[in-house]
Design a protein around this motif. Sequence first.
Motif, PDB file in Angstrom:
ATOM      1  N   CYS A  34      -5.278   3.128  -6.359  1.00 32.40           N
ATOM      2  CA  CYS A  34      -4.693   3.400  -5.044  1.00 32.40           C
ATOM      3  C   CYS A  34      -5.575   4.367  -4.255  1.00 32.40           C
ATOM      4  O   CYS A  34      -5.764   4.191  -3.061  1.00 32.40           O
ATOM      5  CB  CYS A  34      -3.293   3.985  -5.188  1.00 32.40           C
ATOM      6  N   ARG A  35      -6.097   5.359  -4.932  1.00 27.10           N
ATOM      7  CA  ARG A  35      -6.945   6.343  -4.256  1.00 27.10           C
ATOM      8  C   ARG A  35      -8.137   5.656  -3.594  1.00 27.10           C
ATOM      9  O   ARG A  35      -8.455   5.923  -2.447  1.00 27.10           O
ATOM     10  CB  ARG A  35      -7.412   7.395  -5.260  1.00 27.10           C
ATOM     11  N   GLU A  42       2.427   6.900  -1.267  1.00 22.31           N
ATOM     12  CA  GLU A  42       1.808   8.085  -0.676  1.00 22.31           C
ATOM     13  C   GLU A  42       2.764   8.733   0.331  1.00 22.31           C
ATOM     14  O   GLU A  42       2.917   9.952   0.362  1.00 22.31           O
ATOM     15  CB  GLU A  42       0.494   7.698   0.000  1.00 22.31           C
ATOM     16  N   CYS A  60       0.589   1.119  -2.228  1.00 24.67           N
ATOM     17  CA  CYS A  60      -0.058   2.426  -2.400  1.00 24.67           C
ATOM     18  C   CYS A  60       0.303   3.365  -1.256  1.00 24.67           C
ATOM     19  O   CYS A  60       0.631   4.543  -1.480  1.00 24.67           O
ATOM     20  CB  CYS A  60      -1.570   2.262  -2.482  1.00 24.67           C
ATOM     21  N   ARG A  61       0.248   2.859  -0.056  1.00 26.24           N
ATOM     22  CA  ARG A  61       0.575   3.673   1.117  1.00 26.24           C
ATOM     23  C   ARG A  61       2.039   4.101   1.090  1.00 26.24           C
ATOM     24  O   ARG A  61       2.372   5.234   1.438  1.00 26.24           O
ATOM     25  CB  ARG A  61       0.256   2.893   2.399  1.00 26.24           C
ATOM     26  N   ARG A  96       5.502  10.520  -1.652  1.00 28.41           N
ATOM     27  CA  ARG A  96       5.016  11.757  -2.291  1.00 28.41           C
ATOM     28  C   ARG A  96       4.811  12.878  -1.284  1.00 28.41           C
ATOM     29  O   ARG A  96       5.052  14.040  -1.586  1.00 28.41           O
ATOM     30  CB  ARG A  96       3.714  11.491  -3.039  1.00 28.41           C
ATOM     31  N   LYS A  97       4.338  12.535  -0.096  1.00 25.33           N
ATOM     32  CA  LYS A  97       4.092  13.558   0.923  1.00 25.33           C
ATOM     33  C   LYS A  97       5.375  13.976   1.643  1.00 25.33           C
ATOM     34  O   LYS A  97       5.345  14.867   2.477  1.00 25.33           O
ATOM     35  CB  LYS A  97       3.093  13.039   1.960  1.00 25.33           C
TER      36      LYS A  97
END
Length: 59
Positions: A3-4, A31, A27-28, A34-35
């Motif tokens: 994902c990174r 993200e 993945c986005r 998580r944020k």
Amino acid sequence: MSCRELLKGEVKNLCDDYKNLRRWIMCRSWELIRKGEAVSFKEAIRRAWSEAKEACTKG
């Protein structure tokens, strides 16, 4: 591809590759969660698809 690595590239480069575009969406989405930018998984998916659609229609 992790994902990174996938998120480092531009989403518009994935517009013709649906399988990797969907990977970018997932993945986005994670993200965003998580944020703390998305409250739910459903909202995160919706926002990621919106970002992808915008990037792909810009050309």
